[in-house]
Design an enzyme around this catalytic site. Structure first.
Site, PDB file in Angstrom:
ATOM      1  N   HIS A 172       0.845  -1.188   0.000  1.00 27.69           N
ATOM      2  CA  HIS A 172       0.000   0.000   0.000  1.00 27.69           C
ATOM      3  C   HIS A 172       0.887   1.247   0.000  1.00 27.69           C
ATOM      4  O   HIS A 172       2.107   1.155   0.174  1.00 27.69           O
ATOM      5  CB  HIS A 172      -0.932   0.019   1.226  1.00 27.69           C
ATOM      6  CG  HIS A 172      -0.220   0.008   2.539  1.00 27.69           C
ATOM      7  ND1 HIS A 172      -0.172  -1.098   3.356  1.00 27.69           N
ATOM      8  CD2 HIS A 172       0.486   0.961   3.166  1.00 27.69           C
ATOM      9  CE1 HIS A 172       0.533  -0.815   4.431  1.00 27.69           C
ATOM     10  NE2 HIS A 172       0.949   0.430   4.335  1.00 27.69           N
TER      11      HIS A 172
HETATM   12  P1  TYD Z   1      -1.453  -2.647   7.770  1.00 23.29           P
HETATM   13  O1  TYD Z   1      -0.924  -1.261   7.884  1.00 23.29           O
HETATM   14  O2  TYD Z   1      -2.218  -2.996   6.533  1.00 23.29           O
HETATM   15  O3  TYD Z   1      -0.252  -3.691   7.944  1.00 23.29           O
HETATM   16  P2  TYD Z   1       0.951  -4.073   6.955  1.00 23.29           P
HETATM   17  O4  TYD Z   1       1.233  -2.893   6.076  1.00 23.29           O
HETATM   18  O5  TYD Z   1       2.072  -4.391   7.863  1.00 23.29           O
HETATM   19  O6  TYD Z   1       0.569  -5.264   6.173  1.00 23.29           O
HETATM   20  O7  TYD Z   1      -2.326  -2.945   9.054  1.00 23.29           O
HETATM   21  C1  TYD Z   1      -2.818  -4.249   9.330  1.00 23.29           C
HETATM   22  C2  TYD Z   1      -4.057  -4.103  10.190  1.00 23.29           C
HETATM   23  O8  TYD Z   1      -3.719  -3.488  11.436  1.00 23.29           O
HETATM   24  C3  TYD Z   1      -5.141  -3.268   9.554  1.00 23.29           C
HETATM   25  O9  TYD Z   1      -6.392  -3.900   9.817  1.00 23.29           O
HETATM   26  C4  TYD Z   1      -5.088  -1.966  10.287  1.00 23.29           C
HETATM   27  C5  TYD Z   1      -4.497  -2.326  11.639  1.00 23.29           C
HETATM   28  N1  TYD Z   1      -3.659  -1.254  12.199  1.00 23.29           N
HETATM   29  C6  TYD Z   1      -4.122  -0.501  13.254  1.00 23.29           C
HETATM   30  O10 TYD Z   1      -5.265  -0.707  13.763  1.00 23.29           O
HETATM   31  N2  TYD Z   1      -3.334   0.482  13.768  1.00 23.29           N
HETATM   32  C7  TYD Z   1      -2.100   0.754  13.266  1.00 23.29           C
HETATM   33  O11 TYD Z   1      -1.389   1.668  13.757  1.00 23.29           O
HETATM   34  C8  TYD Z   1      -1.630  -0.029  12.150  1.00 23.29           C
HETATM   35  C9  TYD Z   1      -0.286   0.208  11.532  1.00 23.29           C
HETATM   36  C10 TYD Z   1      -2.453  -1.025  11.660  1.00 23.29           C
END
Ligand code: TYD
Length: 144
Positions: A56
């Site tokens: 993303h």
């Molecule tokens: P995401 O940022 O998509 O993780 P990655 O990039 O590591 O794959 O986040 C994964 C999940 O965690 C998503 O449902 C959102 C949640 N999340 C939070 O609730 N708070 C946060 O600060 C972060 C980074 C993620």
């Protein structure tokens, strides 16, 4: 109109390291080591072998990504250029500007990915579709 986000504005910063016989310590203070105020910290751990994270971009969020333990690769993509940065030391941090597509891959066993973030969590700041990311960068920025 803002200047198009570029992977060349993302860089690896060497962080402070205090070394002694009992081990090492690294510290980060707002605006001294990194160019933003930290509003949030999170970390990834227990990443299964072969798993990929990220996939993303963020509209406004700036981040510093640190391999607090182990190693992994960060693929950075601004829609025109791509580069891969290997993080494998806890005293290096990868500064990622807003508007960059990123993927985190090749996690070693036991790796911990520590992320310092310039904003609190905001689901609306994410661009999770690559085509939408390209459109967003084209519509909201220019090369000059
Ligand atoms: P995401 O940022 O998509 O993780 P990655 O990039 O590591 O794959 O986040 C994964 C999940 O965690 C998503 O449902 C959102 C949640 N999340 C939070 O609730 N708070 C946060 O600060 C972060 C980074 C993620």
């Amino acid at each position: 109109m803002i200047i198009r986000p570029s992977i060349y504005n993302c860089c690896v910063l060497e962080l402070n390291k205090v070394h002694n016989r009992s081990g090492n310590l690294t510290f980060i203070e707002d605006r001294m080591e990194i160019p933003f105020d930290v509003k949030r910290l999170y970390y990834l751990y227990d990443v299964p072998g072969g798993a990929e994270r990220g996939g993303h971009a963020h509209k406004r969020l700036q981040q510093l990504i640190v391999a607090a333990s182990g190693c992994f690769d960060v693929v950075l993509d601004d829609g025109k250029n791509r580069k891969v940065v290997e993080l494998n030391r806890p005293y290096y941090g990868l500064y990622v500007v807003a508007g960059i597509w990123r993927e985190l891959i090749n996690f070693s066993s036991g790796a911990i990915c520590l992320v310092l973030a310039s904003e609190k969590y905001d689901a609306g700041d994410y661009i999770r579709n690559y085509e939408s990311f390209l459109i967003h960068n084209n519509e909201n920025s220019s090369d000059v």
